[in-house]
Design an enzyme around this catalytic site. Sequence first.
Site, short mmCIF file in Angstrom:
data_model
loop_
_atom_site.label_atom_id
_atom_site.label_comp_id
_atom_site.label_asym_id
_atom_site.label_seq_id
_atom_site.Cartn_x
_atom_site.Cartn_y
_atom_site.Cartn_z
N GLY A 113 -16.34 -46.03 148.56
CA GLY A 113 -17.20 -46.75 149.50
C GLY A 113 -18.42 -47.34 148.84
O GLY A 113 -18.48 -47.46 147.62
N ASN A 114 -19.41 -47.71 149.67
CA ASN A 114 -20.60 -48.43 149.20
C ASN A 114 -20.16 -49.63 148.35
O ASN A 114 -20.56 -49.81 147.21
CB ASN A 114 -21.53 -47.50 148.41
CG ASN A 114 -22.89 -48.13 148.23
OD1 ASN A 114 -23.33 -48.39 147.11
ND2 ASN A 114 -23.55 -48.47 149.32
N HIS B 86 -19.27 -53.16 146.68
CA HIS B 86 -20.02 -54.33 146.20
C HIS B 86 -19.01 -55.36 145.69
O HIS B 86 -17.78 -55.16 145.81
CB HIS B 86 -21.03 -53.93 145.13
CG HIS B 86 -20.44 -53.04 144.06
ND1 HIS B 86 -19.48 -53.48 143.18
CD2 HIS B 86 -20.66 -51.74 143.75
CE1 HIS B 86 -19.16 -52.50 142.36
NE2 HIS B 86 -19.85 -51.42 142.69
N HIS C 182 -15.91 -54.22 143.81
CA HIS C 182 -14.79 -53.70 144.63
C HIS C 182 -14.05 -54.87 145.30
O HIS C 182 -12.82 -54.86 145.39
CB HIS C 182 -15.30 -52.77 145.72
CG HIS C 182 -15.95 -51.52 145.22
ND1 HIS C 182 -17.30 -51.33 145.24
CD2 HIS C 182 -15.41 -50.40 144.67
CE1 HIS C 182 -17.58 -50.14 144.75
NE2 HIS C 182 -16.46 -49.55 144.39
N GLY D 269 -10.75 -50.20 138.60
CA GLY D 269 -11.69 -51.03 137.84
C GLY D 269 -11.79 -50.57 136.39
O GLY D 269 -11.77 -49.38 136.09
N MET E 71 -21.79 -54.01 137.65
CA MET E 71 -22.03 -53.61 139.04
C MET E 71 -21.61 -52.17 139.25
O MET E 71 -20.56 -51.73 138.76
CB MET E 71 -21.27 -54.52 139.99
CG MET E 71 -21.92 -55.87 140.09
SD MET E 71 -21.45 -56.70 141.58
CE MET E 71 -22.32 -58.24 141.32
#
Length: 286
Positions: free
Chosen positions: A32-33, A35, A38, A150, A187
Amino acid sequence: MIRTVRTVAELRAHLAGWRDQGHRIALVPTMGNLHAGHHSLIELAKQNADKVVASVFVNPTQFGPSEDFSRYPRTPEADAEGLAQAGCDLLFLPSVETMYPLGAESAVRIRVPGVADVLEGAHRPGHFDGVATAVARLFNMVHPDVAIFGRKDYQQLQVIRHMTKDLAFAIDIVPGPTVREPDGLAMSSRNQYLSEDERRVAVEIIRNLRTLRDQTALGLPPAGLEQEAVERLTAAGFDVDYVAIRRADLSVPDGGSEPGLLGLVAARLGRTRLIDNLDFDGVDAR
Ligand code: PAF
């Protein structure tokens, strides 16, 4: 509004409908969270499948006792909105009980030897066991055809590949390129912990990785270069866990330049621990 499911039964019912229609399914596991990094993984998932499931689960088993589990940023509404905009088809939002039905303490754990023990693994004991334990569950719950991870968490990607191969999960693991801020900072959800001053200094990580790449290309021996980078980062205000030049499988190169090397850094600025890596051949998707 993105369709959201919370239980394995709801998830499976939804996925069964897609499978009946012959759809190829991608999973993007996250904490989550979300950016732009993602969101780029969702786009990559769409290029590799017909339907995309994202999971959001802040996994307690991958945080050490002194780490940031309780203060890890949780932004469920913004996450759901961003996922919908990025074109994600389904959000899986499991509770701790759904992920660990017998309790996190009684969870069957996956331990990946070797690749999980060095670098991050040496500095965060048990971290990758927790990651592998959560990801194996997600793989079993979703049965995706493809899963996206990622490249920013390069070692995590290698740990997942090792587990996928060894446990014969029939899942293609596709790496997503690191997305960077305009000044080069990778990021990360943890960037928001940085003060203004720390944020200005944080760019030194990628600057040093680029310096390491250029120096390695000249054939200078890695060990000395790593030590010099540690000294530069320390002088800039970091508390450095490691600077490492490694082969793609994270083994230590013999010395001098060879194809396929990458640099990896983990360093703390104040209370915030940042990691990054750079492929010296400019390959962002290996
Ligand atoms: O990279 C992450 O966000 C997490 O480690 C993952 C892969 C979702 C497992 O909890």
